[in-house]
Design a protein around this motif. Structure first.
Motif, mmCIF file in Angstrom:
data_model
loop_
_atom_site.group_PDB
_atom_site.id
_atom_site.type_symbol
_atom_site.label_atom_id
_atom_site.label_comp_id
_atom_site.label_asym_id
_atom_site.label_seq_id
_atom_site.Cartn_x
_atom_site.Cartn_y
_atom_site.Cartn_z
ATOM 1 N N ASP A 37 55.296 31.573 35.294
ATOM 2 C CA ASP A 37 56.079 32.809 35.214
ATOM 3 C C ASP A 37 57.564 32.621 34.901
ATOM 4 O OD1 ASP A 37 53.682 32.955 36.992
ATOM 5 O OD2 ASP A 37 54.113 35.095 36.813
ATOM 6 N N THR A 53 58.079 30.427 31.133
ATOM 7 C CA THR A 53 57.349 30.740 29.893
ATOM 8 C C THR A 53 57.091 32.243 29.804
ATOM 9 O OG1 THR A 53 55.036 30.724 30.652
ATOM 10 C CG2 THR A 53 56.069 28.578 30.272
ATOM 11 N N ASN A 54 56.505 32.664 28.682
ATOM 12 C CA ASN A 54 56.141 34.074 28.550
ATOM 13 C C ASN A 54 54.722 34.332 29.044
ATOM 14 O OD1 ASN A 54 54.861 32.734 26.496
ATOM 15 N ND2 ASN A 54 55.322 34.233 24.910
ATOM 16 N N GLY A 55 54.178 33.347 29.772
ATOM 17 C CA GLY A 55 52.855 33.507 30.363
ATOM 18 C C GLY A 55 52.955 33.742 31.859
ATOM 19 N N LEU A 74 51.917 29.245 24.578
ATOM 20 C CA LEU A 74 53.008 29.958 25.255
ATOM 21 C C LEU A 74 54.377 29.522 24.745
ATOM 22 C CD1 LEU A 74 51.722 29.784 28.945
ATOM 23 C CD2 LEU A 74 51.536 31.704 27.341
ATOM 24 N N ASP A 75 55.335 30.408 24.909
ATOM 25 C CA ASP A 75 56.731 30.104 24.562
ATOM 26 C C ASP A 75 57.433 29.649 25.837
ATOM 27 O OD1 ASP A 75 59.431 30.159 23.888
ATOM 28 O OD2 ASP A 75 59.175 31.861 22.526
ATOM 29 N N GLY A 93 60.570 28.960 25.919
ATOM 30 C CA GLY A 93 61.992 29.242 25.705
ATOM 31 C C GLY A 93 62.413 28.838 24.308
#
Ligand code: G3P
Ligand code: MG
Length: 242
Positions: free
Chosen positions: A58, A61-63, A78-79, A81
């Motif tokens: 959380d 990342t964007n997951g 996932l990103d 950043g």
């Protein structure tokens, strides 16, 4: 075995100048002249070691959800950043070898996964750095993980991580045949430091982001510091300590 240590370790890769625990961070540390980086390694549900600090996705990342419950095909999309992906441990190792960086590989097991994580990370560390000019340094807050590293990769140096250093720290170091003591800079007592110096144990302190604090710690005889503020210490980044 007392070897020269770089004085500065870029914490979680590139510190606060890059997304933490990413390849961009490691590249940035190298570009700024840092000779050492620290990063955290945990297992995905598929058993793949990846660079990440928290047990959950959380914050960085964007997951979302737990790293140890997430399969690789989701994890690597996932990103982490700035468009960076979560790196595989092997990718980070290749980059450190390419740039000649000393890698402090912190074994960061999810709760209850100490044995699996340490087994995979220790064995892979030995394989990935085979014949390397700059050997890595394993560390962990988990003494169980360090015990496994000692048994499976005895030739890879080990650092014992403590928040607050316990009274029996030196006995633990001997039991783990550890090379260095890694501890919270705010909690390092003069007594522990004197014991470490008498035993020729290098002391590495995290996380030091203020020049005055860094100066004091180095004057007291601390060997190396982990920092998020690469910008503040860039002029000293290439300095080593014998
Ligand atoms: O290894 C030094 C430091 O990284 C330990 O704390 O929580 O940032 O992994 P943490
Ligand atoms: Mg760490």
């Amino acid at each position: 075995m007392q070897q020269t240590l770089p004085r500065w370790f870029a914490h979680r890769g590139g510190g606060s100048l890059a997304p933490e625990n990413t390849l961009a961070g490691i590249r940035l540390a190298a570009r700024l002249g840092f000779r050492a980086v620290e990063f955290d390694v945990m297992l995905s549900v598929d058993g793949t070691p990846v660079l990440i600090h928290d047990e959950t996705l959380d914050r960085t990342t964007n997951g979302g959800g737990h790293v140890c419950e997430t399969p690789d095909d989701i994890l690597f999309r996932l990103d982490a950043g700035g468009g960076e992906h979560i790196p595989r441990f092997a990718e980070a190792a290749a980059l450190c070898r390419k740039y000649g960086l000393l890698a402090n590989v912190e074994i960061k097991p999810a709760a209850g996964q100490e044995v699996q994580t340490a087994t995979v990370v220790a064995q892979l560390t030995a394989a990935l750095w085979q014949g390397a000019a700059v050997p890595p340094l394993l560390s962990s807050f988990s003494l169980e993980a360090l015990e496994i590293a000692r048994d499976l990769a005895p030739d890879i140096r080990r650092g014992v991580l403590f928040d607050s250093v316990p009274a029996d720290w030196l006995a633990e170091m001997h039991r783990l045949r550890a090379f260095s003591l890694h501890c919270d800079a705010k909690l390092l007592s003069d007594e522990v430091l004197a014991e470490a110096q008498a035993a020729s144990v290098p002391v590495l302190c995290y996380t030091v982001n203020a020049p005055e604090q860094a100066k004091m710690l180095l004057q007291r005889g601390v060997s190396a510091l982990f920092t998020d503020r690469l910008d503040l210490f860039v002029s000293e980044a290439g300095v080593g300590q014998g």
